[in-house]
Scaffold this motif. Sequence first.
Motif, PDB file in Angstrom:
ATOM      1  N   TRP A  40      27.015  22.625 -26.474  1.00  0.00           N
ATOM      2  CA  TRP A  40      28.043  23.113 -26.997  1.00  0.00           C
ATOM      3  C   TRP A  40      27.394  24.513 -27.650  1.00  0.00           C
ATOM      4  O   TRP A  40      28.116  24.993 -28.498  1.00  0.00           O
ATOM      5  CB  TRP A  40      28.855  22.243 -27.813  1.00  0.00           C
ATOM      6  CG  TRP A  40      29.395  21.072 -27.344  1.00  0.00           C
ATOM      7  CD1 TRP A  40      28.887  19.707 -27.428  1.00  0.00           C
ATOM      8  CD2 TRP A  40      30.197  20.877 -26.270  1.00  0.00           C
ATOM      9  NE1 TRP A  40      29.440  18.735 -26.879  1.00  0.00           N
ATOM     10  CE2 TRP A  40      30.321  19.349 -25.802  1.00  0.00           C
ATOM     11  CE3 TRP A  40      31.088  21.769 -25.500  1.00  0.00           C
ATOM     12  CZ2 TRP A  40      30.918  19.017 -24.820  1.00  0.00           C
ATOM     13  CZ3 TRP A  40      31.616  21.213 -24.533  1.00  0.00           C
ATOM     14  CH2 TRP A  40      31.931  19.922 -24.162  1.00  0.00           C
ATOM     15  N   SER A  41      26.222  24.794 -27.120  1.00  0.00           N
ATOM     16  CA  SER A  41      25.898  26.024 -28.049  1.00  0.00           C
ATOM     17  C   SER A  41      25.715  27.150 -26.683  1.00  0.00           C
ATOM     18  O   SER A  41      25.568  26.907 -25.701  1.00  0.00           O
ATOM     19  CB  SER A  41      24.436  25.847 -28.461  1.00  0.00           C
ATOM     20  OG  SER A  41      24.481  24.695 -29.552  1.00  0.00           O
ATOM     21  N   PRO A  42      25.720  28.405 -27.177  1.00  0.00           N
ATOM     22  CA  PRO A  42      25.478  29.580 -26.141  1.00  0.00           C
ATOM     23  C   PRO A  42      24.013  29.423 -25.733  1.00  0.00           C
ATOM     24  O   PRO A  42      23.229  28.894 -26.577  1.00  0.00           O
ATOM     25  CB  PRO A  42      25.736  30.801 -27.360  1.00  0.00           C
ATOM     26  CG  PRO A  42      26.493  30.287 -28.488  1.00  0.00           C
ATOM     27  CD  PRO A  42      26.181  28.975 -28.532  1.00  0.00           C
ATOM     28  N   THR A  43      23.802  29.783 -24.475  1.00  0.00           N
ATOM     29  CA  THR A  43      22.524  29.697 -24.053  1.00  0.00           C
ATOM     30  C   THR A  43      21.722  31.177 -24.207  1.00  0.00           C
ATOM     31  O   THR A  43      22.329  32.011 -24.157  1.00  0.00           O
ATOM     32  CB  THR A  43      22.537  29.396 -22.472  1.00  0.00           C
ATOM     33  OG1 THR A  43      23.044  30.195 -21.994  1.00  0.00           O
ATOM     34  CG2 THR A  43      23.419  27.990 -22.342  1.00  0.00           C
ATOM     35  N   ARG A  44      20.374  30.695 -24.289  1.00  0.00           N
ATOM     36  CA  ARG A  44      19.654  32.236 -24.564  1.00  0.00           C
ATOM     37  C   ARG A  44      19.748  32.981 -23.414  1.00  0.00           C
ATOM     38  O   ARG A  44      19.713  34.176 -23.614  1.00  0.00           O
ATOM     39  CB  ARG A  44      18.221  31.485 -24.927  1.00  0.00           C
ATOM     40  CG  ARG A  44      17.074  32.733 -25.097  1.00  0.00           C
ATOM     41  CD  ARG A  44      15.936  32.218 -24.825  1.00  0.00           C
ATOM     42  NE  ARG A  44      15.234  31.363 -23.784  1.00  0.00           N
ATOM     43  CZ  ARG A  44      15.130  31.849 -22.443  1.00  0.00           C
ATOM     44  NH1 ARG A  44      15.266  33.088 -22.426  1.00  0.00           N
ATOM     45  NH2 ARG A  44      15.099  30.808 -21.474  1.00  0.00           N
ATOM     46  N   ILE A  45      19.420  32.488 -22.302  1.00  0.00           N
ATOM     47  CA  ILE A  45      19.565  33.057 -21.049  1.00  0.00           C
ATOM     48  C   ILE A  45      20.934  33.837 -20.954  1.00  0.00           C
ATOM     49  O   ILE A  45      20.839  35.056 -20.602  1.00  0.00           O
ATOM     50  CB  ILE A  45      19.316  31.856 -19.792  1.00  0.00           C
ATOM     51  CG1 ILE A  45      18.110  31.311 -19.791  1.00  0.00           C
ATOM     52  CG2 ILE A  45      19.817  32.827 -18.287  1.00  0.00           C
ATOM     53  CD1 ILE A  45      17.776  30.180 -18.724  1.00  0.00           C
ATOM     54  N   ILE A  46      21.984  33.238 -20.981  1.00  0.00           N
ATOM     55  CA  ILE A  46      23.481  34.140 -20.817  1.00  0.00           C
ATOM     56  C   ILE A  46      23.096  35.112 -22.047  1.00  0.00           C
ATOM     57  O   ILE A  46      23.591  36.281 -21.355  1.00  0.00           O
ATOM     58  CB  ILE A  46      24.492  33.316 -21.151  1.00  0.00           C
ATOM     59  CG1 ILE A  46      24.466  32.212 -19.977  1.00  0.00           C
ATOM     60  CG2 ILE A  46      25.800  33.947 -21.386  1.00  0.00           C
ATOM     61  CD1 ILE A  46      25.649  32.341 -19.249  1.00  0.00           C
ATOM     62  N   GLU A  47      22.909  35.023 -23.100  1.00  0.00           N
ATOM     63  CA  GLU A  47      22.823  36.226 -24.278  1.00  0.00           C
ATOM     64  C   GLU A  47      21.731  37.202 -23.826  1.00  0.00           C
ATOM     65  O   GLU A  47      22.342  38.276 -24.290  1.00  0.00           O
ATOM     66  CB  GLU A  47      22.815  35.452 -25.650  1.00  0.00           C
ATOM     67  CG  GLU A  47      23.759  34.315 -26.010  1.00  0.00           C
ATOM     68  CD  GLU A  47      25.244  34.959 -25.866  1.00  0.00           C
ATOM     69  OE1 GLU A  47      25.391  36.047 -26.359  1.00  0.00           O
ATOM     70  OE2 GLU A  47      26.042  34.199 -25.121  1.00  0.00           O
TER      71      GLU A  47
END
Length: 136
Positions: A40-47
């Motif tokens: 349920w957390s934003p991913t580092r890769i996407i960001e």
Amino acid sequence: MNFEFSDKVKDLQRRLQVFLDEHIYPNEQGYRDEVEQKPWSPTRIIEELKPKARAAGLWNLFLPESEHGAGLTNLEYAPLCEMMGRSEMGPEVFNCSAPDTGNMEVLKFSHAMARRNRRNDGLSPCLQVRSARVLR
């Protein structure tokens, strides 16, 4: 009706394919690993990929007739959407995932109406909408 892709769409397809090959596909397993660890957390890769997509001119492709998007028709956007959808992280990287796209279209329309009525209601920052992801 002519369904031939325009030069603009062909160029976007080429650029999108290069981005997918260089940045999206090589990171898919890492993305899945991150989601598994913190669902349920934003991913580092996407960001990390979002600014690259924006810099490559592949951001908000769905917005028609807009300085915030590519100014494509639905017919022009469809083949690009198909390409982005080949990876589960693709649409989010390009800021083209549901329900964000529909929400931003409504905000863009509201902003245009406010401008037409000569009111500045501060809706421009809302075009960076980020909806919560609750389904997996």
